[in-house]
Scaffold this motif. Structure first.
Motif, PDB file in Angstrom:
ATOM      1  N   ALA A  25       0.843  -1.189   0.000  1.00  0.00           N
ATOM      2  CA  ALA A  25       0.000   0.000   0.000  1.00  0.00           C
ATOM      3  C   ALA A  25       0.884   1.246   0.000  1.00  0.00           C
ATOM      4  CB  ALA A  25      -0.912   0.001   1.220  1.00  0.00           C
ATOM      5  N   ALA A  26       0.342   2.333  -0.496  1.00  0.00           N
ATOM      6  CA  ALA A  26       1.084   3.580  -0.561  1.00  0.00           C
ATOM      7  C   ALA A  26       1.218   4.201   0.823  1.00  0.00           C
ATOM      8  CB  ALA A  26       0.385   4.543  -1.510  1.00  0.00           C
ATOM      9  N   THR A  27       2.290   4.943   1.007  1.00  0.00           N
ATOM     10  CA  THR A  27       2.523   5.695   2.231  1.00  0.00           C
ATOM     11  C   THR A  27       2.726   7.153   1.858  1.00  0.00           C
ATOM     12  OG1 THR A  27       3.576   3.809   3.303  1.00  0.00           O
ATOM     13  CG2 THR A  27       4.066   5.970   4.216  1.00  0.00           C
ATOM     14  N   VAL A  28       2.034   8.054   2.531  1.00  0.00           N
ATOM     15  CA  VAL A  28       2.261   9.489   2.304  1.00  0.00           C
ATOM     16  C   VAL A  28       3.598   9.828   2.951  1.00  0.00           C
ATOM     17  CG1 VAL A  28       1.455  11.826   2.790  1.00  0.00           C
ATOM     18  CG2 VAL A  28      -0.188  10.049   2.164  1.00  0.00           C
ATOM     19  N   THR A  29       4.549  10.276   2.123  1.00  0.00           N
ATOM     20  CA  THR A  29       5.886  10.574   2.611  1.00  0.00           C
ATOM     21  C   THR A  29       6.085  12.057   2.901  1.00  0.00           C
ATOM     22  OG1 THR A  29       6.682  10.720   0.331  1.00  0.00           O
ATOM     23  CG2 THR A  29       6.895   8.585   1.433  1.00  0.00           C
ATOM     24  N   ALA A  30       5.258  12.909   2.301  1.00  0.00           N
ATOM     25  CA  ALA A  30       5.343  14.351   2.535  1.00  0.00           C
ATOM     26  C   ALA A  30       4.007  14.981   2.184  1.00  0.00           C
ATOM     27  CB  ALA A  30       6.452  14.974   1.689  1.00  0.00           C
ATOM     28  N   ALA A  31       3.701  16.058   2.862  1.00  0.00           N
ATOM     29  CA  ALA A  31       2.482  16.814   2.578  1.00  0.00           C
ATOM     30  C   ALA A  31       2.857  18.291   2.587  1.00  0.00           C
ATOM     31  CB  ALA A  31       1.410  16.513   3.610  1.00  0.00           C
ATOM     32  N   ASN A  73      -0.638   8.973   9.114  1.00  0.00           N
ATOM     33  CA  ASN A  73       0.747   8.986   9.581  1.00  0.00           C
ATOM     34  C   ASN A  73       1.174  10.410   9.924  1.00  0.00           C
ATOM     35  OD1 ASN A  73       1.271  10.225   7.124  1.00  0.00           O
ATOM     36  ND2 ASN A  73       2.401   8.521   6.260  1.00  0.00           N
ATOM     37  N   ALA A  74       2.435  10.581  10.263  1.00  0.00           N
ATOM     38  CA  ALA A  74       2.960  11.874  10.705  1.00  0.00           C
ATOM     39  C   ALA A  74       2.870  12.935   9.607  1.00  0.00           C
ATOM     40  CB  ALA A  74       4.399  11.723  11.176  1.00  0.00           C
ATOM     41  N   SER A  77      -0.623  14.240   9.609  1.00  0.00           N
ATOM     42  CA  SER A  77      -0.835  15.018  10.837  1.00  0.00           C
ATOM     43  C   SER A  77      -0.180  16.387  10.726  1.00  0.00           C
ATOM     44  CB  SER A  77      -0.278  14.279  12.047  1.00  0.00           C
ATOM     45  OG  SER A  77      -1.016  13.119  12.283  1.00  0.00           O
ATOM     46  N   ALA A  78       1.016  16.423  10.146  1.00  0.00           N
ATOM     47  CA  ALA A  78       1.716  17.700   9.982  1.00  0.00           C
ATOM     48  C   ALA A  78       0.932  18.631   9.061  1.00  0.00           C
ATOM     49  CB  ALA A  78       3.120  17.467   9.433  1.00  0.00           C
ATOM     50  N   LEU A  79       0.295  18.070   8.035  1.00  0.00           N
ATOM     51  CA  LEU A  79      -0.520  18.891   7.140  1.00  0.00           C
ATOM     52  C   LEU A  79      -1.670  19.527   7.899  1.00  0.00           C
ATOM     53  CD1 LEU A  79      -1.431  19.875   4.300  1.00  0.00           C
ATOM     54  CD2 LEU A  79      -2.797  17.781   4.188  1.00  0.00           C
ATOM     55  N   THR A  80      -2.347  18.748   8.707  1.00  0.00           N
ATOM     56  CA  THR A  80      -3.530  19.269   9.403  1.00  0.00           C
ATOM     57  C   THR A  80      -3.163  20.363  10.402  1.00  0.00           C
ATOM     58  OG1 THR A  80      -3.504  17.550  11.108  1.00  0.00           O
ATOM     59  CG2 THR A  80      -4.775  17.094   9.117  1.00  0.00           C
TER      60      THR A  80
END
Length: 135
Positions: A25-31, A73-74, A77-80
């Motif tokens: 599955a894909a993982t969001v690595t940056a936002a 993931n982190a 969370s950082a985006l929000t």
């Protein structure tokens, strides 16, 4: 005496491939968030293509984006927490697991928006990207 089920080779390969693809599955690595007077852009970068669905809600105005195969993931969370009061369109955001295998990103809007959501293939230092433009 135990009996063993013998699968045809093509079926065994298909089952193994299905299991491997589900595990990858894909993982969001940056936002990233970029507000401007004309529009706000959110970019979610991932290590694999992201499948998504979205819809809008009113009273209050919200944009809902379901990210399939993504776990919270982190980076999300950082985006929000990075959305500031000066953003012309977004009042706030949250991301959480909606159901198994689907993370829901909810953007609380200050005003009704016209979203444009699309994907970009990896290029240079950037991975797969899901781009959310809010006009």
């Amino acid at each position: 005496m135990a009996r063993y089920l013998r699968l045809p080779a093509w079926l065994a390969i298909w089952v193994i491939a299905l299991h491997v693809s589900a595990a990858a599955a894909a993982t969001v690595t940056a936002a990233r968030l970029w507000p401007s007077p004309d529009y706000t852009r959110i970019t979610l970068e991932s290590d694999a293509p992201v499948t998504f669905k979205f819809f809008s809600l009113a009273n209050p105005d919200r944009l809902v984006v379901d990210l399939e195969g993504i776990e919270p993931n982190a980076a999300l969370s950082a985006l929000t927490t990075s959305i500031g009061a000066a953003d012309p369109y977004i009042a706030g955001a949250r991301a959480a697991l909606n159901r198994p295998g689907v993370t829901r990103l909810v953007l609380n809007m200050k005003t009704p928006v016209r979203p444009s959501i699309f994907t970009l293939q990896p290029l240079g230092q950037y991975g797969h990207r899901l781009v959310i433009d809010l006009y």
